[in-house]
Enzyme design. Structure first.
Site, PDB file in Angstrom:
ATOM      1  N   LYS A  78     -36.204  56.704  37.976  1.00  0.00           N
ATOM      2  CA  LYS A  78     -34.899  56.056  37.874  1.00  0.00           C
ATOM      3  C   LYS A  78     -34.551  55.451  39.229  1.00  0.00           C
ATOM      4  O   LYS A  78     -34.669  56.117  40.270  1.00  0.00           O
ATOM      5  CB  LYS A  78     -33.862  57.114  37.474  1.00  0.00           C
ATOM      6  N   HIS A  97     -31.539  54.166  40.071  1.00  0.00           N
ATOM      7  CA  HIS A  97     -30.116  54.189  40.378  1.00  0.00           C
ATOM      8  C   HIS A  97     -29.612  55.627  40.187  1.00  0.00           C
ATOM      9  O   HIS A  97     -30.364  56.502  39.776  1.00  0.00           O
ATOM     10  CB  HIS A  97     -29.343  53.219  39.472  1.00  0.00           C
TER      11      HIS A  97
END
Length: 232
Positions: free
Chosen positions: A108, A110
């Site tokens: 991921k 963010h």
């Protein structure tokens, strides 16, 4: 003839639960190794709260009885995520509250970022998964745990198929190996492995269900499969 092996009550209860839940099925199923197996175990079919809760109770009991030392639980993506979470909840209910973490297969970019979610990986880590086919998932989990500075200590699984692992040779041909995935993880990777039940337990269950012909009829094919591909 029933194997002269002590069949524990927990394993027999788990096999029965798996059959009644439709998780353990009989017929003809092609495995990843290309074998035609007379049975199929799909932990993804423990698909409601009651089944998952009872499954977690089986895991927790086996883990406690094994005496394995661990400080936290890791559930590898994807099936290991709900399994590890459920086992952590059940252990907490029994008075043993330990941290829990899992991984994503895609990083991921963010928020918290990365591939690891949950408690920081530290101390001795118990990996919780459904079955082992080749030990690949265990190797991936070990690498993640070690990269975080923690120590992989053991693996808990639902069913040990007790059959030969496979590998693709340099000539591209898939070959049977003289050991199982569980034996590989124990002897080569150095991790303890505890399973709620083994193929031996499944055979015992089938061969002692003569009052239920619909179930008992599968014993001969399962035994033949074990005779061809099984390991001790």
């Amino acid at each position: 003839m029933v194997d002269a092996v002590a069949q524990d009550e927990l394993a027999q209860a788990f096999v029965q639960f798996s059959v009644e839940s439709g998780v353990l099925r009989f017929g003809e199923f092609k495995t990843k190794a290309g074998r035609l197996s007379p049975y199929f175990f799909n932990a993804g079919l423990f698909d409601d709260g009651a089944k998952l809760g009872r499954l977690a109770a089986f895991y927790a009991k086996r883990i406690q009885d094994s005496g394995i030392a661990f400080d936290m639980i890791f559930g590898p993506a994807y099936k290991g995520i709900p399994l590890g979470a459920a086992v952590a909840i059940e252990l907490a209910r029994l008075g043993r509250n330990v941290p829990f973490a899992y991984n994503r297969k895609e990083a991921k970019d963010h928020g918290e970022g990365g591939t690891l979610v949950g408690a920081p990986l530290q101390g001795r880590v118990l990996i919780v998964d459904d079955v082992m086919s080749a030990g690949t998932a265990a190797r991936e989990s070990i690498a993640l745990i070690q990269a975080a500075g923690a120590t992989p200590s053991a693996v808990a699984i639902a069913l040990d198929r007790q059959e030969m692992a496979t590998e693709i040779g340099t000539d591209g041909v898939l070959r049977d190996l003289p050991h199982s995935a569980v034996q590989y993880v124990r002897n080569t990777l150095g991790l303890q492995v505890c399973a709620i039940a083994q193929l031996t337990d499944l055979l015992h269950y089938l061969e002692t269900r003569q009052n239920d012909p619909a179930v008992a009829q599968h014993s001969a094919r399962v035994r033949a499969y074990r005779d061809r591909y099984g390991v001790q």
